[in-house]
Write a protein that holds these residues in place. Structure first.
Motif, PDB file in Angstrom:
ATOM      1  N   GLU A  13       0.835  -1.210   0.000  1.00 52.68           N
ATOM      2  CA  GLU A  13       0.000   0.000   0.000  1.00 52.68           C
ATOM      3  C   GLU A  13       0.868   1.259   0.000  1.00 52.68           C
ATOM      4  OE1 GLU A  13      -3.392   2.157   2.809  1.00 52.68           O
ATOM      5  OE2 GLU A  13      -2.514   0.229   3.401  1.00 52.68           O
ATOM      6  N   TRP A  14       1.954   1.236   0.792  1.00 55.51           N
ATOM      7  CA  TRP A  14       2.819   2.414   0.881  1.00 55.51           C
ATOM      8  C   TRP A  14       3.478   2.726  -0.467  1.00 55.51           C
ATOM      9  CZ3 TRP A  14       8.484   2.745   1.318  1.00 55.51           C
ATOM     10  CH2 TRP A  14       8.918   4.027   1.668  1.00 55.51           C
ATOM     11  N   LEU A  15       4.004   1.681  -1.125  1.00 55.46           N
ATOM     12  CA  LEU A  15       4.690   1.905  -2.397  1.00 55.46           C
ATOM     13  C   LEU A  15       3.725   2.327  -3.503  1.00 55.46           C
ATOM     14  CD1 LEU A  15       7.233  -1.062  -2.405  1.00 55.46           C
ATOM     15  CD2 LEU A  15       7.782   1.368  -2.244  1.00 55.46           C
ATOM     16  N   VAL A  16       2.538   1.717  -3.528  1.00 53.36           N
ATOM     17  CA  VAL A  16       1.603   1.967  -4.630  1.00 53.36           C
ATOM     18  C   VAL A  16       0.818   3.262  -4.412  1.00 53.36           C
ATOM     19  CG1 VAL A  16      -0.420   1.078  -5.852  1.00 53.36           C
ATOM     20  CG2 VAL A  16       1.436  -0.472  -5.208  1.00 53.36           C
ATOM     21  N   GLU A  31       4.507   6.720  -8.450  1.00 52.25           N
ATOM     22  CA  GLU A  31       5.456   7.228  -9.441  1.00 52.25           C
ATOM     23  C   GLU A  31       5.734   8.719  -9.258  1.00 52.25           C
ATOM     24  OE1 GLU A  31       5.984   7.523 -14.300  1.00 52.25           O
ATOM     25  OE2 GLU A  31       4.267   6.488 -13.423  1.00 52.25           O
ATOM     26  N   THR A  32       4.710   9.499  -8.904  1.00 49.99           N
ATOM     27  CA  THR A  32       4.885  10.949  -8.774  1.00 49.99           C
ATOM     28  C   THR A  32       5.829  11.289  -7.629  1.00 49.99           C
ATOM     29  OG1 THR A  32       2.646  11.274  -9.612  1.00 49.99           O
ATOM     30  CG2 THR A  32       3.684  13.131  -8.489  1.00 49.99           C
ATOM     31  N   ASN A  33       5.552  10.749  -6.452  1.00 55.70           N
ATOM     32  CA  ASN A  33       6.405  11.058  -5.302  1.00 55.70           C
ATOM     33  C   ASN A  33       7.790  10.432  -5.421  1.00 55.70           C
ATOM     34  OD1 ASN A  33       4.546  12.669  -4.006  1.00 55.70           O
ATOM     35  ND2 ASN A  33       3.618  10.954  -2.888  1.00 55.70           N
ATOM     36  N   HIS A  34       7.864   9.271  -6.104  1.00 52.57           N
ATOM     37  CA  HIS A  34       9.192   8.694  -6.328  1.00 52.57           C
ATOM     38  C   HIS A  34      10.035   9.619  -7.194  1.00 52.57           C
ATOM     39  CE1 HIS A  34      12.034   6.341  -8.831  1.00 52.57           C
ATOM     40  NE2 HIS A  34      12.369   5.839  -7.637  1.00 52.57           N
ATOM     41  N   LYS A  35       9.412  10.240  -8.166  1.00 50.28           N
ATOM     42  CA  LYS A  35      10.146  11.169  -9.027  1.00 50.28           C
ATOM     43  C   LYS A  35      10.642  12.374  -8.219  1.00 50.28           C
ATOM     44  CE  LYS A  35       9.781  13.592 -13.447  1.00 50.28           C
ATOM     45  NZ  LYS A  35       8.895  13.910 -14.600  1.00 50.28           N
ATOM     46  N   ARG A  36       9.781  12.882  -7.331  1.00 48.44           N
ATOM     47  CA  ARG A  36      10.196  14.002  -6.467  1.00 48.44           C
ATOM     48  C   ARG A  36      11.333  13.579  -5.541  1.00 48.44           C
ATOM     49  NH1 ARG A  36       5.507  16.628  -3.147  1.00 48.44           N
ATOM     50  NH2 ARG A  36       7.341  17.827  -2.441  1.00 48.44           N
ATOM     51  N   TRP A  37      11.225  12.399  -4.992  1.00 43.55           N
ATOM     52  CA  TRP A  37      12.250  11.852  -4.114  1.00 43.55           C
ATOM     53  C   TRP A  37      13.573  11.747  -4.864  1.00 43.55           C
ATOM     54  CZ3 TRP A  37      11.047   7.006  -0.611  1.00 43.55           C
ATOM     55  CH2 TRP A  37      12.146   6.740   0.202  1.00 43.55           C
ATOM     56  N   ASP A  38      13.510  11.159  -6.037  1.00 40.56           N
ATOM     57  CA  ASP A  38      14.711  10.951  -6.845  1.00 40.56           C
ATOM     58  C   ASP A  38      15.368  12.283  -7.202  1.00 40.56           C
ATOM     59  OD1 ASP A  38      16.305   8.941  -8.647  1.00 40.56           O
ATOM     60  OD2 ASP A  38      15.736  10.574  -9.991  1.00 40.56           O
ATOM     61  N   ILE A  83       7.645  -0.340  -7.407  1.00 42.10           N
ATOM     62  CA  ILE A  83       6.365   0.361  -7.611  1.00 42.10           C
ATOM     63  C   ILE A  83       5.642  -0.204  -8.830  1.00 42.10           C
ATOM     64  CG2 ILE A  83       5.309   2.588  -8.174  1.00 42.10           C
ATOM     65  CD1 ILE A  83       7.526   3.939  -6.555  1.00 42.10           C
ATOM     66  N   GLU A  84       6.369  -0.466  -9.889  1.00 40.43           N
ATOM     67  CA  GLU A  84       5.766  -1.040 -11.099  1.00 40.43           C
ATOM     68  C   GLU A  84       5.182  -2.423 -10.805  1.00 40.43           C
ATOM     69  OE1 GLU A  84       8.602  -1.112 -14.219  1.00 40.43           O
ATOM     70  OE2 GLU A  84       8.806   1.081 -14.342  1.00 40.43           O
ATOM     71  N   ILE A  85       5.948  -3.234 -10.038  1.00 40.29           N
ATOM     72  CA  ILE A  85       5.464  -4.573  -9.691  1.00 40.29           C
ATOM     73  C   ILE A  85       4.232  -4.475  -8.799  1.00 40.29           C
ATOM     74  CG2 ILE A  85       6.046  -6.676  -8.423  1.00 40.29           C
ATOM     75  CD1 ILE A  85       8.922  -6.331  -9.363  1.00 40.29           C
ATOM     76  N   GLY A  86       4.270  -3.537  -7.836  1.00 37.32           N
ATOM     77  CA  GLY A  86       3.122  -3.378  -6.951  1.00 37.32           C
ATOM     78  C   GLY A  86       1.886  -2.921  -7.702  1.00 37.32           C
ATOM     79  N   VAL A  87       2.039  -2.032  -8.676  1.00 41.85           N
ATOM     80  CA  VAL A  87       0.890  -1.568  -9.469  1.00 41.85           C
ATOM     81  C   VAL A  87       0.343  -2.703 -10.323  1.00 41.85           C
ATOM     82  CG1 VAL A  87       0.170  -0.013 -11.321  1.00 41.85           C
ATOM     83  CG2 VAL A  87       1.637   0.838  -9.480  1.00 41.85           C
ATOM     84  N   ALA A  88       1.267  -3.503 -10.898  1.00 42.78           N
ATOM     85  CA  ALA A  88       0.821  -4.627 -11.740  1.00 42.78           C
ATOM     86  C   ALA A  88       0.216  -5.746 -10.912  1.00 42.78           C
ATOM     87  CB  ALA A  88       1.995  -5.152 -12.559  1.00 42.78           C
ATOM     88  N   GLY A  89       0.617  -5.819  -9.621  1.00 41.98           N
ATOM     89  CA  GLY A  89       0.135  -6.883  -8.745  1.00 41.98           C
ATOM     90  C   GLY A  89       1.171  -7.976  -8.602  1.00 41.98           C
ATOM     91  N   PRO A  90       1.711  -8.187  -7.392  1.00 42.37           N
ATOM     92  CA  PRO A  90       2.735  -9.233  -7.195  1.00 42.37           C
ATOM     93  C   PRO A  90       2.234 -10.587  -7.654  1.00 42.37           C
ATOM     94  CG  PRO A  90       2.525  -7.834  -5.254  1.00 42.37           C
ATOM     95  CD  PRO A  90       1.390  -7.468  -6.148  1.00 42.37           C
TER      96      PRO A  90
END
Length: 821
Positions: free
Chosen positions: A388-391, A396-403, A494-501
């Motif tokens: 839940e935290w990653l997705v 993607e938006t906050n990861h970009k800001r973080w990066d 994040i991509e894996i979490g969005v796609a579903g483990p």
């Protein structure tokens, strides 16, 4: 009716306050008029009436107390009623340097942090303020009672003389050329002068501007915001031993600060009462300061500057490197502040995200974010909370800001270290070593009395900072590589979490991306750096040193200051490398081991060492100044001082000058009183002064008057019987000629009822062929700029002259040429 050509007419929305003449300053070189506006700002106008730029005061309550242009128009000095003064660029108005005349005899506080001084301290409210500035560009070839022939050459110089810089030929090129003529003495003088002027720093690349990235710059930090400004601050002065650029700052408490090259403080002398006007001339080492005491009595004080010492090669090297050290310290301090700012802002966003996540995990009793991320990296097994935290939170938006934030942080800090801090430390080492070399060579003499140990202490601080900066560079490279690996892995999670483990998309992503992960760097970042970077101990100043202010004794008695030293910093870094992960860095022999490797703390230590060394140099420099010679001006206590000028004595005697005071007679406003004082430098007080006076009757009520800058005459603004005003020119007779001289009517102002303009004050400025008289009226809301050379150029009286005609006539550059000598 006689009339001069009108260059411009200007109306102001509010009062410009020209009733106090010091609050209007004319730039002779570029035809600029600086005016203290009603808004407490200083507005600089072109002679055409158009605003060029504005100098704004951050403190909106401060008012201007003094204005003065440097002769070449490159700097405008502004004094404020809070006791501060600023030197501003004559081209853009930006602040070059600032200072204060307050202190009440108290020592400036010593601070154990690098917090900037914004001038907010109001403990001295109602204290002294700047009343006058005095600029002068002296040529040291002028002899003032020193040995030598009529050309200023001394045939009795010994080897010790030129080694100590006692006296030198001011013209280096002529001295070198004399080698061809066989004059070995001049050739040796030129050789030693130019060898002493060799400057290694000039061959080094220029220092880069300091990007602040949103940090509120301290007053000194404003000097390094752009590359052009930085280049100007650190521009090499070159060989200029034959000139002394002097600045006198007169304060209302009767003290006069003497500065060279605008920032190098020579010393302070007392003149006993409030200075009201200043005058000087190139050909004399003497400055005249007219003062008025509490009873209204006027006194002329003559301050003799030791030009041959100030202009000698030894003092030139000392002054140049002293100024350079002060600028480099400000540059280094601003760089450290920027590093702290970039580190703090770069971690704000990721810290907030992880803090919220830690709170949620603690509530659910699932450990912390580091443990969960480490588990995910090792097993690729998502817990519901982490998914839940990653997705939903990071996504993607906050990861970009973080990066972007963390990448920018590491990049900016690395650039500050590589492009700003380390090059500045290298230059500071060169300047400090130069002064230490002179201190050692002249140790035990009066030529340079600063102890060499003070500069050795400075070098210890420089070397300590350099060691820590180099250590930080290594850490940045390591941590930045780790973060890039972590950021890449987080994006894939994040991509894996969005796609579903376990889904087809997630499996394909894992097969494509996982083999490319650098797990050693990834796991090291999660475990070691994610929540506490190793840069923290080097950048965040220790809490015990933040905001601490103390007296000098308490400051140097602080345990932190007592433990400073290059060897101790080197040993602390060695021991720090042996500390295992998770252990605290402790060293029983040091009261605060982490402070020894902390950039801001070491910056405080360096700043203290520089301050002590510069104060020692200032004490030695202050010994060069002698007490002023004072003489009472024979005028009524309530006489109004209109103007003051100094010029070489008519007889041409070396070192002798004449100071002339223009006063408005209190008994008869139609009379002007001219008082002359002849002053001889470097002789006894009893022989120093001779005085004379004359009364000038103009037949009209005098509103204002001023000396003509280029002619033996004065310009007076008077009121006629019809209610109008006249601009008169009165030629001043020579000392041998006591006959009445001619009074010429230059311009006629109609009565205000007819023209709407009532003249009140005048300001005269300009240069040969382009003399201007600016007449202010209507309580400072309007001006009329008149061409004083209109008749000499063939004018027939009356009419207006266009700006183009004025700028094209005569010699010298107009306001379109903003090049400074």
């Amino acid at each position: 009716m006689p009339s001069l050509a009108i260059i411009s007419e200007k109306s102001f929305p509010g009062t410009t306050r020209p009733a106090v003449s010091d609050l209007v300053a004319y730039c002779d070189t570029h035809d600029l008029v600086a005016i203290a506006a009603e808004t407490h700002d200083v507005v600089i106008y072109r002679i055409t009436g158009h605003a060029a730029f504005t100098i704004k005061r951050r403190n909106g309550e401060a008012e201007v107390t003094a204005l003065k242009w440097k002769q070449d128009g490159s700097v405008l000095a502004v004094g404020w009623n809070d006791g501060t003064y600023g030197l501003h660029s004559g081209e853009t108005g930006r602040l070059l340097s600032q200072g204060s005349v307050r202190g009440g005899g108290r020592e400036r506080e010593w601070r154990l942090d690098l917090m900037p001084d914004y001038g907010d301290d109001e403990d001295d409210e109602g204290g002294p303020v700047v009343t006058q500035f005095g600029w002068e560009w002296h040529a040291t070839s002028v002899s003032n009672g020193v040995r030598g022939d009529s050309n200023g050459n001394d045939s009795s110089l010994t080897t010790e003389d030129w080694c100590d810089g006692a006296e030198e030929d001011p013209d280096h090129l002529n001295a070198i050329a004399s080698l061809v003529d066989g004059n070995e003495r001049d050739a040796i003088l030129a050789l030693t002068t130019n060898i002493s002027a060799l400057d290694v720093i000039t061959v080094l690349p220029k220092l880069s501007a300091i990007p602040s990235h949103g940090l509120r710059a301290a007053p000194d930090g404003n000097k390094f915001g752009t590359q052009a400004i930085t280049d100007t601050v650190f521009a090499s002065p070159g060989v200029k031993h034959s000139n002394v650029d002097a600045l006198l700052i007169c304060s209302s408490d009767g003290h006069v600060q003497v500065l060279q090259d605008e920032t190098v403080k020579i010393g302070t002398v007392g003149v006993g009462s409030k200075p009201v006007m200043h005058a000087s001339c190139k050909s004399s080492a003497c400055h005249s300061v007219l003062c008025q005491d509490d009873t209204g009595e006027l006194h002329a004080n003559f301050i003799d500057l030791p030009l041959h010492t100030l202009g000698g090669s030894l003092f030139d090297v000392i002054a140049t490197n002293t100024k350079r050290i002060q600028n480099l310290l400000a540059y280094i301090t601003q760089t450290i502040r920027c590093i702290q700012h970039d580190f703090t802002t770069g971690l704000q966003f990721p810290t907030r995200i992880m803090t919220n996540m830690n709170a949620e995990l603690a509530e659910k009793q699932e450990g912390d974010v580091v443990t969960n991320l480490y588990h995910l990296a090792m097993t690729s097994d998502f817990t519901p909370t982490m998914l839940e935290w990653l997705v939903d939170i990071v996504k993607e938006t906050n990861h970009k800001r973080w990066d972007q934030a963390v990448n920018a942080m590491y990049t900016n800090i690395h650039n500050h270290l590589f492009f700003n801090l380390l090059p500045a430390l290298n230059r500071l080492s060169i300047a400090t070593t130069t002064l230490r070399g002179h201190a050692r060579f002249h140790e035990g003499t009066s030529n340079f009395e600063a102890p060499p140990a003070l500069f050795t202490q400075m070098l210890e601080g420089i070397d300590s900072l350099r060691l820590v900066a180099q250590k930080m560079q290594l850490l940045i490279m390591t941590e930045h590589r780790q973060f890039r690996a972590f950021s890449k892995w987080t994006r894939v999670m994040i991509e894996i979490g969005v796609a579903g483990p376990g889904s087809t998309g997630a499996i394909e992503t894992e097969e494509r991306e996982v083999p490319n992960f650098d797990y050693p760097l990834l796991l090291a970042y999660i475990q070691d750096t994610l929540t506490r970077s190793q840069l923290t101990r080097h950048i965040v100043q220790p809490t015990l040193l933040q905001g601490t202010r103390a007296s000098r004794g308490m400051f140097f008695a602080h345990p932190f200051m007592e433990q400073l030293g290059y060897e101790r910093t080197k040993e602390a870094l060695r021991r720090l490398g042996e500390v295992k992960l998770g252990e605290e860095f402790q060293w029983t022999e040091a009261c605060d081991a982490e402070a020894l490797v902390n950039l801001p703390a070491l910056g405080v230590g360096l700043a203290a060492s520089v301050r002590v060394a510069m104060e020692s140099v200032a004490v030695w420099q202050g010994k060069m100044l002698t007490a002023p010679t004072s003489v009472a001006v024979g005028a009524a206590p309530d006489a109004v001082v209109l103007d003051l000028r100094m010029e070489p004595h008519v007889g041409g005697e070396a070192g002798r000058s004449t100071t002339t005071v223009l006063l408005l007679s209190p008994e008869n406003t139609a009379q002007l009183l001219v008082l002359e004082t002849a002053h001889s430098a470097r002789v006894s007080r009893d022989e120093a002064l001779t005085t004379g006076s004359r009364t000038i009757g103009l037949g009209y009520e005098v509103l204002d008057a001023s000396f003509h800058a280029l002619q033996p005459a004065l310009i007076a603004l008077v009121r006629d019987e019809a209610g109008g005003s006249l601009l008169l020119r009165h030629s001043l007779p020579s000392a041998q000629d006591n006959d009445d001289t001619e009074i010429t009517v230059l311009h006629t102002f109609p009565p205000s009822s007819d023209s709407g303009f009532e003249p009140q004050k005048l300001v005269i400025g300009g240069r040969p062929g382009k003399m201007v008289c600016v007449v202010f009226g209507n309580e400072g809301r309007e001006w009329r700029a008149l061409d004083l050379d209109f008749v000499e150029r063939g004018g027939d009286g009356g009419g207006a002259v266009t700006t183009e005609e004025f700028m094209e006539d005569g010699d010298g550059g107009g306001d379109a040429e903003m090049s400074f000598a």
